[in-house]
Design a protein around this motif. Structure first.
Motif, PDB file in Angstrom:
ATOM      1  N   ILE A 178       0.855  -1.180   0.000  1.00 59.65           N
ATOM      2  CA  ILE A 178       0.000   0.000   0.000  1.00 59.65           C
ATOM      3  C   ILE A 178       0.899   1.241   0.000  1.00 59.65           C
ATOM      4  CG2 ILE A 178      -1.882  -1.200   1.176  1.00 59.65           C
ATOM      5  CD1 ILE A 178      -1.132   0.400   3.715  1.00 59.65           C
ATOM      6  N   ARG A 179       0.355   2.345  -0.478  1.00 60.59           N
ATOM      7  CA  ARG A 179       1.120   3.586  -0.515  1.00 60.59           C
ATOM      8  C   ARG A 179       1.334   4.113   0.902  1.00 60.59           C
ATOM      9  NH1 ARG A 179      -0.499   8.221  -3.262  1.00 60.59           N
ATOM     10  NH2 ARG A 179      -2.247   8.189  -1.865  1.00 60.59           N
ATOM     11  N   LEU A 180       2.458   4.754   1.100  1.00 62.66           N
ATOM     12  CA  LEU A 180       2.764   5.337   2.400  1.00 62.66           C
ATOM     13  C   LEU A 180       1.630   6.254   2.868  1.00 62.66           C
ATOM     14  CD1 LEU A 180       4.726   5.865   4.744  1.00 62.66           C
ATOM     15  CD2 LEU A 180       5.753   7.659   3.340  1.00 62.66           C
ATOM     16  N   ALA A 181       1.034   7.016   1.977  1.00 66.15           N
ATOM     17  CA  ALA A 181      -0.045   7.937   2.342  1.00 66.15           C
ATOM     18  C   ALA A 181      -1.274   7.214   2.884  1.00 66.15           C
ATOM     19  CB  ALA A 181      -0.434   8.788   1.131  1.00 66.15           C
ATOM     20  N   ILE A 191       6.928   3.543  -0.934  1.00 67.41           N
ATOM     21  CA  ILE A 191       7.088   4.990  -0.922  1.00 67.41           C
ATOM     22  C   ILE A 191       7.143   5.430  -2.378  1.00 67.41           C
ATOM     23  CG2 ILE A 191       8.557   6.903  -0.225  1.00 67.41           C
ATOM     24  CD1 ILE A 191       9.582   5.054   2.055  1.00 67.41           C
ATOM     25  N   PRO A 192       6.126   6.139  -2.833  1.00 64.69           N
ATOM     26  CA  PRO A 192       6.096   6.546  -4.242  1.00 64.69           C
ATOM     27  C   PRO A 192       7.300   7.405  -4.617  1.00 64.69           C
ATOM     28  CG  PRO A 192       3.976   6.939  -3.183  1.00 64.69           C
ATOM     29  CD  PRO A 192       4.951   6.595  -2.100  1.00 64.69           C
ATOM     30  N   MET A 193       7.807   7.168  -5.808  1.00 70.51           N
ATOM     31  CA  MET A 193       8.938   7.939  -6.338  1.00 70.51           C
ATOM     32  C   MET A 193       8.673   8.193  -7.812  1.00 70.51           C
ATOM     33  SD  MET A 193      12.038   5.830  -4.471  1.00 70.51           S
ATOM     34  CE  MET A 193      13.265   6.567  -5.498  1.00 70.51           C
ATOM     35  N   ALA A 223      15.630   3.695  -7.848  1.00 76.60           N
ATOM     36  CA  ALA A 223      14.788   2.554  -7.484  1.00 76.60           C
ATOM     37  C   ALA A 223      14.437   2.538  -6.005  1.00 76.60           C
ATOM     38  CB  ALA A 223      15.494   1.250  -7.858  1.00 76.60           C
ATOM     39  N   SER A 224      15.209   3.271  -5.180  1.00 78.41           N
ATOM     40  CA  SER A 224      14.945   3.252  -3.746  1.00 78.41           C
ATOM     41  C   SER A 224      15.539   4.490  -3.084  1.00 78.41           C
ATOM     42  CB  SER A 224      15.547   1.994  -3.119  1.00 78.41           C
ATOM     43  OG  SER A 224      16.962   2.038  -3.187  1.00 78.41           O
ATOM     44  N   ALA A 271      17.886   5.647   5.904  1.00 77.75           N
ATOM     45  CA  ALA A 271      17.531   6.726   6.828  1.00 77.75           C
ATOM     46  C   ALA A 271      16.315   7.503   6.342  1.00 77.75           C
ATOM     47  CB  ALA A 271      18.721   7.664   7.032  1.00 77.75           C
ATOM     48  N   VAL A 272      16.260   7.789   5.067  1.00 79.80           N
ATOM     49  CA  VAL A 272      15.141   8.551   4.514  1.00 79.80           C
ATOM     50  C   VAL A 272      13.871   7.703   4.523  1.00 79.80           C
ATOM     51  CG1 VAL A 272      14.240   9.704   2.460  1.00 79.80           C
ATOM     52  CG2 VAL A 272      16.626  10.038   3.137  1.00 79.80           C
ATOM     53  N   ALA A 273      13.953   6.495   3.988  1.00 88.00           N
ATOM     54  CA  ALA A 273      12.776   5.618   3.932  1.00 88.00           C
ATOM     55  C   ALA A 273      12.243   5.333   5.334  1.00 88.00           C
ATOM     56  CB  ALA A 273      13.117   4.322   3.205  1.00 88.00           C
ATOM     57  N   GLY A 274      13.134   4.961   6.231  1.00 90.83           N
ATOM     58  CA  GLY A 274      12.713   4.668   7.594  1.00 90.83           C
ATOM     59  C   GLY A 274      12.105   5.867   8.283  1.00 90.83           C
ATOM     60  N   SER A 275      12.686   7.031   8.082  1.00 91.08           N
ATOM     61  CA  SER A 275      12.165   8.245   8.711  1.00 91.08           C
ATOM     62  C   SER A 275      10.759   8.576   8.229  1.00 91.08           C
ATOM     63  CB  SER A 275      13.102   9.424   8.440  1.00 91.08           C
ATOM     64  OG  SER A 275      14.350   9.210   9.066  1.00 91.08           O
ATOM     65  N   LEU A 276      10.529   8.457   6.935  1.00 90.19           N
ATOM     66  CA  LEU A 276       9.192   8.732   6.402  1.00 90.19           C
ATOM     67  C   LEU A 276       8.156   7.802   7.024  1.00 90.19           C
ATOM     68  CD1 LEU A 276      10.066   9.244   2.636  1.00 90.19           C
ATOM     69  CD2 LEU A 276       9.165  10.986   4.191  1.00 90.19           C
ATOM     70  N   VAL A 277       8.460   6.530   7.077  1.00 87.89           N
ATOM     71  CA  VAL A 277       7.511   5.545   7.618  1.00 87.89           C
ATOM     72  C   VAL A 277       7.314   5.749   9.118  1.00 87.89           C
ATOM     73  CG1 VAL A 277       7.096   3.084   7.986  1.00 87.89           C
ATOM     74  CG2 VAL A 277       7.948   3.889   5.777  1.00 87.89           C
TER      75      VAL A 277
END
Length: 135
Positions: A72-75, A109-111, A116-117, A121-127
């Motif tokens: 599912i999307r992060l949002a 996380i949509p990009m 590709a990723s 630190a960025v991905a974990g922080s957003l979630v």
């Protein structure tokens, strides 16, 4: 520096970080970590899959950050209302298959760029901010 930066985010949202007890891990956590107090770190031992399985059996919700068909999307991720473990995979290889079998929900996380990723630190922080209800 990515793991130390993510450790600071964990502190910011009131979370702990769980990492395997590998010889290089304490140094990796120290880089990028500017916290004035000791951070909350749980050591999974050398078998993070067994650690993850135990926490799932004890009722933790397991959220994986991974590109997957059922993601599912992060949002669309609701704030955590129960003990939640977030699994982040390797930037290139993702979450291993045996860990994916334990995931309750996969988050993407949509990009729109060509990458590709995001780094861990960025991905974990957003979630983490989304699960904390701050985003």
């Amino acid at each position: 520096m990515n793991l130390g930066t993510l450790l600071r985010t964990c502190d910011a949202v009131g979370a702990c970080m769980a990492v395997p007890k590998l010889p290089w891990m304490p140094e990796a956590l120290d880089k990028g970590n500017t916290l004035r107090r000791p951070a909350c770190v749980h050591w999974t031992g050398r078998d993070p899959i067994a650690w993850l399985s135990r926490h799932r059996e004890q009722g933790s919700r397991i959220v994986g950050v991974e590109l997957a068909d059922e993601a599912i999307r992060l949002a669309d991720l609701a704030a955590a209302r129960e003990r939640t473990v977030v699994v982040l995979g390797h930037e290139h290889d993702g979450i291993p298959d045996d860990a994916m079998e334990l995931i309750d929900v996969a988050i993407e996380i949509p990009m729109v760029g060509t990458g590709a990723s995001l780094n861990v630190a960025v991905a974990g922080s957003l979630v983490l901010y989304r699960l904390a209800g701050f985003l």
